[in-house]
Design a protein around this motif. Structure first.
Motif, PDB file in Angstrom:
ATOM      1  N   ASP A 331       6.178   6.992 -55.054  1.00  0.00           N
ATOM      2  CA  ASP A 331       5.056   6.772 -55.951  1.00  0.00           C
ATOM      3  C   ASP A 331       5.299   5.507 -56.760  1.00  0.00           C
ATOM      4  OD1 ASP A 331       2.848   8.919 -56.329  1.00  0.00           O
ATOM      5  OD2 ASP A 331       4.663  10.081 -55.921  1.00  0.00           O
ATOM      6  N   CYS A 332       4.207   4.938 -57.232  1.00  0.00           N
ATOM      7  CA  CYS A 332       4.304   3.786 -58.109  1.00  0.00           C
ATOM      8  C   CYS A 332       3.966   4.240 -59.523  1.00  0.00           C
ATOM      9  CB  CYS A 332       3.315   2.729 -57.645  1.00  0.00           C
ATOM     10  SG  CYS A 332       3.253   1.274 -58.671  1.00  0.00           S
ATOM     11  N   ASP A 333       4.862   3.956 -60.487  1.00  0.00           N
ATOM     12  CA  ASP A 333       4.556   4.364 -61.852  1.00  0.00           C
ATOM     13  C   ASP A 333       3.545   3.397 -62.468  1.00  0.00           C
ATOM     14  OD1 ASP A 333       5.884   2.114 -62.921  1.00  0.00           O
ATOM     15  OD2 ASP A 333       7.735   3.204 -63.308  1.00  0.00           O
ATOM     16  N   PHE A 334       3.157   3.657 -63.709  1.00  0.00           N
ATOM     17  CA  PHE A 334       2.095   2.866 -64.321  1.00  0.00           C
ATOM     18  C   PHE A 334       2.541   1.462 -64.722  1.00  0.00           C
ATOM     19  CE2 PHE A 334      -0.380   6.892 -65.735  1.00  0.00           C
ATOM     20  CZ  PHE A 334      -0.932   6.979 -64.464  1.00  0.00           C
ATOM     21  N   ARG A 335       3.822   1.145 -64.481  1.00  0.00           N
ATOM     22  CA  ARG A 335       4.298  -0.222 -64.697  1.00  0.00           C
ATOM     23  C   ARG A 335       4.493  -0.951 -63.359  1.00  0.00           C
ATOM     24  NH1 ARG A 335       8.954   0.605 -69.384  1.00  0.00           N
ATOM     25  NH2 ARG A 335       7.746   2.030 -70.702  1.00  0.00           N
ATOM     26  N   GLY A 336       4.073  -0.303 -62.272  1.00  0.00           N
ATOM     27  CA  GLY A 336       4.174  -0.943 -60.976  1.00  0.00           C
ATOM     28  C   GLY A 336       5.541  -0.839 -60.344  1.00  0.00           C
ATOM     29  N   ARG A 337       6.370   0.105 -60.815  1.00  0.00           N
ATOM     30  CA  ARG A 337       7.716   0.255 -60.265  1.00  0.00           C
ATOM     31  C   ARG A 337       7.768   1.478 -59.347  1.00  0.00           C
ATOM     32  NH1 ARG A 337      10.746   0.798 -65.896  1.00  0.00           N
ATOM     33  NH2 ARG A 337       9.186   2.475 -65.904  1.00  0.00           N
ATOM     34  N   PRO A 338       8.468   1.360 -58.214  1.00  0.00           N
ATOM     35  CA  PRO A 338       8.585   2.532 -57.337  1.00  0.00           C
ATOM     36  C   PRO A 338       9.406   3.624 -58.001  1.00  0.00           C
ATOM     37  CG  PRO A 338       9.971   0.754 -56.535  1.00  0.00           C
ATOM     38  CD  PRO A 338       9.166   0.190 -57.669  1.00  0.00           C
ATOM     39  N   VAL A 339       8.954   4.857 -57.887  1.00  0.00           N
ATOM     40  CA  VAL A 339       9.668   6.000 -58.453  1.00  0.00           C
ATOM     41  C   VAL A 339      10.738   6.419 -57.449  1.00  0.00           C
ATOM     42  CG1 VAL A 339       9.443   8.358 -59.337  1.00  0.00           C
ATOM     43  CG2 VAL A 339       7.618   6.691 -59.735  1.00  0.00           C
ATOM     44  N   VAL A 340      11.851   5.733 -57.487  1.00  0.00           N
ATOM     45  CA  VAL A 340      12.949   6.041 -56.573  1.00  0.00           C
ATOM     46  C   VAL A 340      14.268   5.638 -57.231  1.00  0.00           C
ATOM     47  CG1 VAL A 340      12.691   3.815 -55.363  1.00  0.00           C
ATOM     48  CG2 VAL A 340      13.868   5.711 -54.246  1.00  0.00           C
ATOM     49  N   ALA A 354       3.547   3.637 -52.630  1.00  0.00           N
ATOM     50  CA  ALA A 354       2.208   4.234 -52.653  1.00  0.00           C
ATOM     51  C   ALA A 354       1.626   4.219 -54.061  1.00  0.00           C
ATOM     52  CB  ALA A 354       2.267   5.672 -52.134  1.00  0.00           C
ATOM     53  N   VAL A 355       0.392   3.751 -54.161  1.00  0.00           N
ATOM     54  CA  VAL A 355      -0.355   3.821 -55.417  1.00  0.00           C
ATOM     55  C   VAL A 355      -1.255   5.052 -55.329  1.00  0.00           C
ATOM     56  CG1 VAL A 355      -1.962   2.661 -56.960  1.00  0.00           C
ATOM     57  CG2 VAL A 355      -0.309   1.317 -55.641  1.00  0.00           C
ATOM     58  N   HIS A 356      -0.813   6.135 -55.947  1.00  0.00           N
ATOM     59  CA  HIS A 356      -1.591   7.374 -55.928  1.00  0.00           C
ATOM     60  C   HIS A 356      -2.453   7.546 -57.170  1.00  0.00           C
ATOM     61  CE1 HIS A 356       1.589   8.913 -52.973  1.00  0.00           C
ATOM     62  NE2 HIS A 356       0.447   8.968 -52.324  1.00  0.00           N
ATOM     63  N   ARG A 357      -2.016   6.967 -58.293  1.00  0.00           N
ATOM     64  CA  ARG A 357      -2.768   7.126 -59.545  1.00  0.00           C
ATOM     65  C   ARG A 357      -2.673   5.838 -60.354  1.00  0.00           C
ATOM     66  NH1 ARG A 357      -0.800  13.223 -61.477  1.00  0.00           N
ATOM     67  NH2 ARG A 357       0.510  13.543 -59.653  1.00  0.00           N
ATOM     68  N   LEU A 358      -3.698   5.623 -61.191  1.00  0.00           N
ATOM     69  CA  LEU A 358      -3.747   4.467 -62.083  1.00  0.00           C
ATOM     70  C   LEU A 358      -4.147   4.933 -63.469  1.00  0.00           C
ATOM     71  CD1 LEU A 358      -5.598   2.021 -59.659  1.00  0.00           C
ATOM     72  CD2 LEU A 358      -3.238   1.755 -60.465  1.00  0.00           C
ATOM     73  N   PRO A 359      -3.720   4.206 -64.518  1.00  0.00           N
ATOM     74  CA  PRO A 359      -4.085   4.613 -65.881  1.00  0.00           C
ATOM     75  C   PRO A 359      -5.594   4.727 -66.092  1.00  0.00           C
ATOM     76  CG  PRO A 359      -2.352   2.946 -65.934  1.00  0.00           C
ATOM     77  CD  PRO A 359      -2.809   3.052 -64.508  1.00  0.00           C
ATOM     78  N   GLU A 380       0.781  -5.912 -57.021  1.00  0.00           N
ATOM     79  CA  GLU A 380       1.582  -7.145 -57.071  1.00  0.00           C
ATOM     80  C   GLU A 380       3.010  -6.848 -57.513  1.00  0.00           C
ATOM     81  OE1 GLU A 380       1.268 -11.764 -58.562  1.00  0.00           O
ATOM     82  OE2 GLU A 380      -0.103 -10.269 -59.394  1.00  0.00           O
ATOM     83  N   ARG A 381       3.159  -5.976 -58.508  1.00  0.00           N
ATOM     84  CA  ARG A 381       4.513  -5.627 -58.950  1.00  0.00           C
ATOM     85  C   ARG A 381       5.210  -4.761 -57.909  1.00  0.00           C
ATOM     86  NH1 ARG A 381       1.560  -5.259 -63.846  1.00  0.00           N
ATOM     87  NH2 ARG A 381       1.284  -3.008 -63.613  1.00  0.00           N
ATOM     88  N   LEU A 382       4.465  -3.878 -57.273  1.00  0.00           N
ATOM     89  CA  LEU A 382       5.068  -2.973 -56.304  1.00  0.00           C
ATOM     90  C   LEU A 382       5.594  -3.723 -55.090  1.00  0.00           C
ATOM     91  CD1 LEU A 382       5.655  -0.035 -55.493  1.00  0.00           C
ATOM     92  CD2 LEU A 382       3.341   0.085 -54.539  1.00  0.00           C
ATOM     93  N   VAL A 383       4.834  -4.682 -54.561  1.00  0.00           N
ATOM     94  CA  VAL A 383       5.281  -5.374 -53.352  1.00  0.00           C
ATOM     95  C   VAL A 383       6.463  -6.303 -53.632  1.00  0.00           C
ATOM     96  CG1 VAL A 383       3.008  -5.199 -52.278  1.00  0.00           C
ATOM     97  CG2 VAL A 383       3.612  -7.278 -53.546  1.00  0.00           C
ATOM     98  N   ARG A 384       6.691  -6.629 -54.913  1.00  0.00           N
ATOM     99  CA  ARG A 384       7.861  -7.433 -55.271  1.00  0.00           C
ATOM    100  C   ARG A 384       9.128  -6.588 -55.417  1.00  0.00           C
ATOM    101  NH1 ARG A 384       6.649 -12.526 -57.675  1.00  0.00           N
ATOM    102  NH2 ARG A 384       4.408 -12.898 -57.947  1.00  0.00           N
ATOM    103  N   SER A 385       8.971  -5.260 -55.341  1.00  0.00           N
ATOM    104  CA  SER A 385      10.082  -4.362 -55.694  1.00  0.00           C
ATOM    105  C   SER A 385      11.025  -4.058 -54.541  1.00  0.00           C
ATOM    106  CB  SER A 385       9.508  -3.043 -56.224  1.00  0.00           C
ATOM    107  OG  SER A 385       8.890  -2.308 -55.175  1.00  0.00           O
TER     108      SER A 385
END
Length: 488
Positions: A331-340, A354-359, A380-385
């Protein structure tokens, strides 16, 4: 007008496989076929032509039929079901399934079912009263008539099928006298191609229980019958890999295990099956996961963690799943970081972000403009991670029941190309936008196939994925555009 007819036959459900007959997985095969029918084929009528079970004397025979009935009831078109020579006698059979009347009329076509007695050599015979019923179906009706039976009927000598009616000439004479357009049968496991005689056509659907696990789609229009033969299994020569399969640890799993999914994927023509369990399901209990309480602070927050991730890795090991097929869906948190967690990232071969939810979804009504802005910045933040694949792009909009913003297609495609991240074609509660994937192909973005499987029938169901590539104008070999993150 064209009438679309689906033909399913010869599931031969049984406790164990018998030679080429995979009756042991009959319910999964039938469910896979029904899903394809409902979602993509969308027939006007579905004919189920017998031999649903393999042994009518088995103690489980009626239980097997009841299990299959539950799946048949999911078919969204009108449905006609007849027994075959491997099913029990009609009176017992129709205590479980609905007995059809003298005919079923759908879209101006009359489908006339026959339960004809068996003859030696697995042939059949049509009795006088049913020959009369063939004529009765024409009285006062000007539309097309279709004869429906289990054993194939066709002009003798016109097919390699070894089965027929011992009085085939009389049946065909009655068809011609009453202007029948089509005879549809089952029983012959390889299936029989369309045989034409005058204005009549004869066809037999293949067995669902034998690889490549096929069923027929017929289109009846004017004086033409067009046959499309579907295979539930993928062509093995494509070497396809399902990169997004879940396990029993997913809260939304229905019947998944690592070993069962791997085995079924092999039956479905896949080269391999790779697993990518939800990190949010592995880290948090169901209540915390459902509330989304972990999404503000991410994996480093104080949301209660269950750390079932150890069970995940243990399940992969116990099933002898090669480590190259170990992945995670983060999952992607609300700061665009993968939850792992980093220690878990180091144990797997690939991460699907995965972007499952947004603020923006927390505010009612949802602002489409704000959601679009958040989606793009989050991606954008997620694909850089360091993820290798972006799961089901744009599905978050579909789940919010707002339109997918087409203006984001080009920016996201360019973003993925710049960071070397693949876009996943994924149909799980989703409709991938063809326009976006067309842009991805134009921009050189790599593509992955994933089913996001939570039920075994979904594993390796890449029929729509391959169709989407064709819709995007791609006519080459799938391997030319598919990315395998397990190989870098």
């Amino acid at each position: 007008m064209t009438v679309k007819i689906a033909v399913l036959s010869d599931a031969h459900m049984a406790q164990e496989a018998a030679g080429n007959r995979r009756g042991d997985i009959a319910p999964i095969l039938l469910l896979r076929a029904v899903n394809r029918l409902n979602r993509w084929v969308q027939p006007d009528v579905t004919l189920i032509l017998g031999d649903l079970i393999n042994d009518p004397q088995a103690a489980e025979a009626e239980a097997y039929l009841r299990e299959l009935r539950v799946i048949v009831d999911r078919i969204q078109s009108p449905t006609l079901v007849i027994p075959g020579n491997h099913d029990m006698e009609a009176d017992r059979f129709y205590r479980i399934f609905d007995r059809p009347g003298d005919w079923l009329e759908v879209a101006g076509v009359r489908f006339v079912p026959f339960l004809d007695p068996e003859e030696p050599g697995w042939n059949a015979r049509r009795e006088g009263r049913d020959l009369d019923r063939m004529a009765a179906a024409r009285v006062g009706f000007a539309g097309p008539l279709v004869s429906v039976q289990h054993v194939p009927v066709f002009p003798p000598g016109r097919s390699e099928c070894p089965y027929n009616y011992v009085n085939a000439e009389a049946v065909i004479e009655a068809m011609a006298a009453n202007s029948y357009r089509l005879a549809v049968s089952g029983h012959f496991h390889p299936g029989m191609e369309v045989v034409r005689q005058g204005e009549m056509s004869f066809v037999a659907g293949p067995a669902l229980c034998e690889a490549p696990f096929r069923f027929d789609e017929l289109e009846l229009a004017d004086d033409q019958v067009r046959l499309t033969r579907h295979s539930l299994a993928m062509p093995a020569e494509l070497g396809l890999v399902d990169l997004h399969v879940h396990t029993h640890l997913a809260y939304c799993n229905e019947n998944m295990t690592v070993r069962a999914a791997t085995a079924f994927g092999r039956e479905m023509g896949l080269a391999e099956v790779a697993f990518a369990e939800h990190t949010s399901h592995l880290y948090y209990d169901r209540e915390v996961y459902s509330s989304g309480a972990f999404l503000d602070a991410g994996v480093d927050g104080d949301a209660k963690q269950t750390l079932r991730v150890k069970e995940y890795f243990a399940a992969l090991e116990e099933a002898d799943c090669p480590q190259r097929n170990w992945g995670l869906e983060a999952d992607c948190d609300f700061r665009g970081r993968p939850v792992v967690r980093e220690e878990d990232r180091s144990r797997v071969n690939f991460i699907i972000g995965a972007v499952h939810r947004l603020p923006a979804q927390r505010v009612t009504p949802v602002s489409e403009e704000r959601m679009a802005q958040e989606f793009l910045s989050t991606c954008e933040r997620l694909v850089r991670s360091g993820i290798q694949v972006l799961a089901h792009p744009f599905r978050v909009f579909r789940r919010t029941r707002i339109g997918t913003p087409r203006e984001l297609f080009r920016p996201l495609a360019r973003m993925l190309r710049e960071h070397g991240v693949a876009a996943e074609i994924n149909y799980h509660t989703n409709e991938p936008p063809a326009e976006f994937f067309r842009l991805c192909l134009e921009d050189g973005v790599r593509i992955t196939f994933g089913n996001d499987a939570h039920n075994l029938y979904e594993v390796g169901e890449f029929w729509p994925h391959l169709r989407l590539l064709e819709e995007c104008g791609f006519s080459g070999r799938a391997e030319q555009v598919l990315f395998d993150p397990r190989r870098g």
